[in-house]
Design an enzyme around this catalytic site. Structure first.
Site, PDB file in Angstrom:
ATOM      1  N   GLU A  53       0.812  -1.218   0.000  1.00  0.00           N
ATOM      2  CA  GLU A  53       0.000   0.000   0.000  1.00  0.00           C
ATOM      3  C   GLU A  53       0.850   1.276   0.000  1.00  0.00           C
ATOM      4  O   GLU A  53       1.702   1.464   0.865  1.00  0.00           O
ATOM      5  CB  GLU A  53      -0.903  -0.008   1.234  1.00  0.00           C
ATOM      6  CG  GLU A  53      -1.888   1.150   1.254  1.00  0.00           C
ATOM      7  CD  GLU A  53      -3.066   0.856   2.168  1.00  0.00           C
ATOM      8  OE1 GLU A  53      -4.006   0.189   1.702  1.00  0.00           O
ATOM      9  OE2 GLU A  53      -3.036   1.272   3.339  1.00  0.00           O
ATOM     10  N   LYS A  55       0.891   4.531   1.124  1.00  0.00           N
ATOM     11  CA  LYS A  55       0.132   5.159   2.219  1.00  0.00           C
ATOM     12  C   LYS A  55       1.008   6.265   2.825  1.00  0.00           C
ATOM     13  O   LYS A  55       1.743   6.018   3.795  1.00  0.00           O
ATOM     14  CB  LYS A  55      -0.160   4.053   3.253  1.00  0.00           C
ATOM     15  CG  LYS A  55      -0.990   4.436   4.446  1.00  0.00           C
ATOM     16  CD  LYS A  55      -1.197   3.201   5.342  1.00  0.00           C
ATOM     17  CE  LYS A  55      -2.093   3.500   6.526  1.00  0.00           C
ATOM     18  NZ  LYS A  55      -2.224   2.359   7.450  1.00  0.00           N
ATOM     19  N   GLU A 159     -14.558  -4.978   2.453  1.00  0.00           N
ATOM     20  CA  GLU A 159     -13.827  -5.086   3.720  1.00  0.00           C
ATOM     21  C   GLU A 159     -14.792  -5.327   4.880  1.00  0.00           C
ATOM     22  O   GLU A 159     -15.814  -4.648   5.010  1.00  0.00           O
ATOM     23  CB  GLU A 159     -13.051  -3.796   3.953  1.00  0.00           C
ATOM     24  CG  GLU A 159     -12.259  -3.812   5.247  1.00  0.00           C
ATOM     25  CD  GLU A 159     -11.462  -2.541   5.411  1.00  0.00           C
ATOM     26  OE1 GLU A 159     -10.593  -2.257   4.553  1.00  0.00           O
ATOM     27  OE2 GLU A 159     -11.712  -1.812   6.391  1.00  0.00           O
TER      28      GLU A 159
END
Ligand SMILES: O=C(O)c1ccccc1NCC(=O)[C@H](O)[C@H](O)COP(=O)(O)O
Length: 251
Positions: A53, A55, A159
């Site tokens: 990711e 991020k 999710e």
């Protein structure tokens, strides 16, 4: 939307900002790179499928990584990432749709749009191979949003954090599910979450372990508990992202 009052103030603020952001008038149409094929390619090499990711920061991270997201993404792929996740949320995660657009152009692995999509028009902000829908935040709209995302060509990652949310994901027709070890209400992380929810995930679903995976032991633990892939942000962003990805891929 359910139980917003139980959410940490920063998460309430993330959701407020997401709803207030402008959305485009035109619908996207995505020619998506297959996530299932990407997982199969990694497994055929005897490696662990990792979604690395991009991020830059987060409400639970100190500091802000300012490197060019494209350079970070290329290094993650060099380290063996099966797919990438790119934050497009600007206010709390330092992301942007433009970051995702540039990253997807620069790599050939599938790219997940990581954001807080709570209404259909938000799907049209940027093309991606996969889009995230968080069961807790979309509540009763999940089924309709899964359909709307697929109509645009996205693969959908739903999710969940609890068995109840998993049931909602299953009812909504999800075929890729991510069990988030981070409780988005309290922002606490425990790998026990995946171990508790994953056994309930139907075999035909692709099951991803998300958040809190730091060490090679954590990676093996999540694989033993049934993870088809791992989604890792902070532990990869902290230091040399190619080396960090490689360490987890070959755990
Ligand atoms: O990461 C946060 O601080 C966070 C705070 C509030 C809502 C969501 C948050 N994270 C979203 C994620 O799911 C993670 O970015 C992702 O799973 C990677 O987690 P990690 O490997 O622990 O960075």
């Amino acid at each position: 939307m359910n139980a917003e009052g139980e959410l940490a103030p920063v998460v309430q603020s993330i959701l407020r900002d997401a709803r207030n952001r402008d959305t485009p008038d035109e619908r996207v149409s995505v020619d998506a790179r297959s996530f299932a094929d990407a997982i199969a390619r990694t497994e055929s090499k005897g490696e662990i499928p990792v979604i690395a990711e991009v991020k830059p920061t987060s409400p639970t991270t100190d500091g802000n990584r300012t490197d060019d997201p494209v350079e970070l993404a290329k290094q993650m792929v060099e380290g063996g990432a099966t797919a990438l996740s790119v934050l497009t949320e600007p206010e709390h995660f330092g992301g942007s749709p433009e970051n995702l657009r540039r990253v997807r152009e620069a790599v050939d692995v599938p790219v997940l749009r990581k954001d807080f999509v709570v209404e259909e028009a938000q799907l049209d902000v940027v093309e991606a191979d996969l889009v995230l829908l968080i069961a807790r935040f979309v509540g009763d709209d999940l089924s309709q949003l899964v359909t709307a995302a697929r109509e645009r060509g996205f693969q959908v990652l739903v999710e969940v954090h609890t068995r109840g949310e998993l049931e909602k994901a299953t009812d909504a027709g999800a075929d890729i599910v991510g069990v988030n070890n981070r409780d988005l209400g309290k922002l606490e992380v425990s790998l026990d979450t995946f171990e508790s929810v994953a056994p309930e995930v139907p075999d035909e679903m692709t099951c991803i372990a998300e958040s809190g995976i730091t060490t090679t032991n954590d990676a093996r633990r999540m694989r033993e508990a049934g993870a088809d892939a791992l989604l890792v942000g902070s532990a990869i962003m902290d230091g040399d992202v190619a080396e960090n990805t490689q360490r987890l891929v070959s755990a």
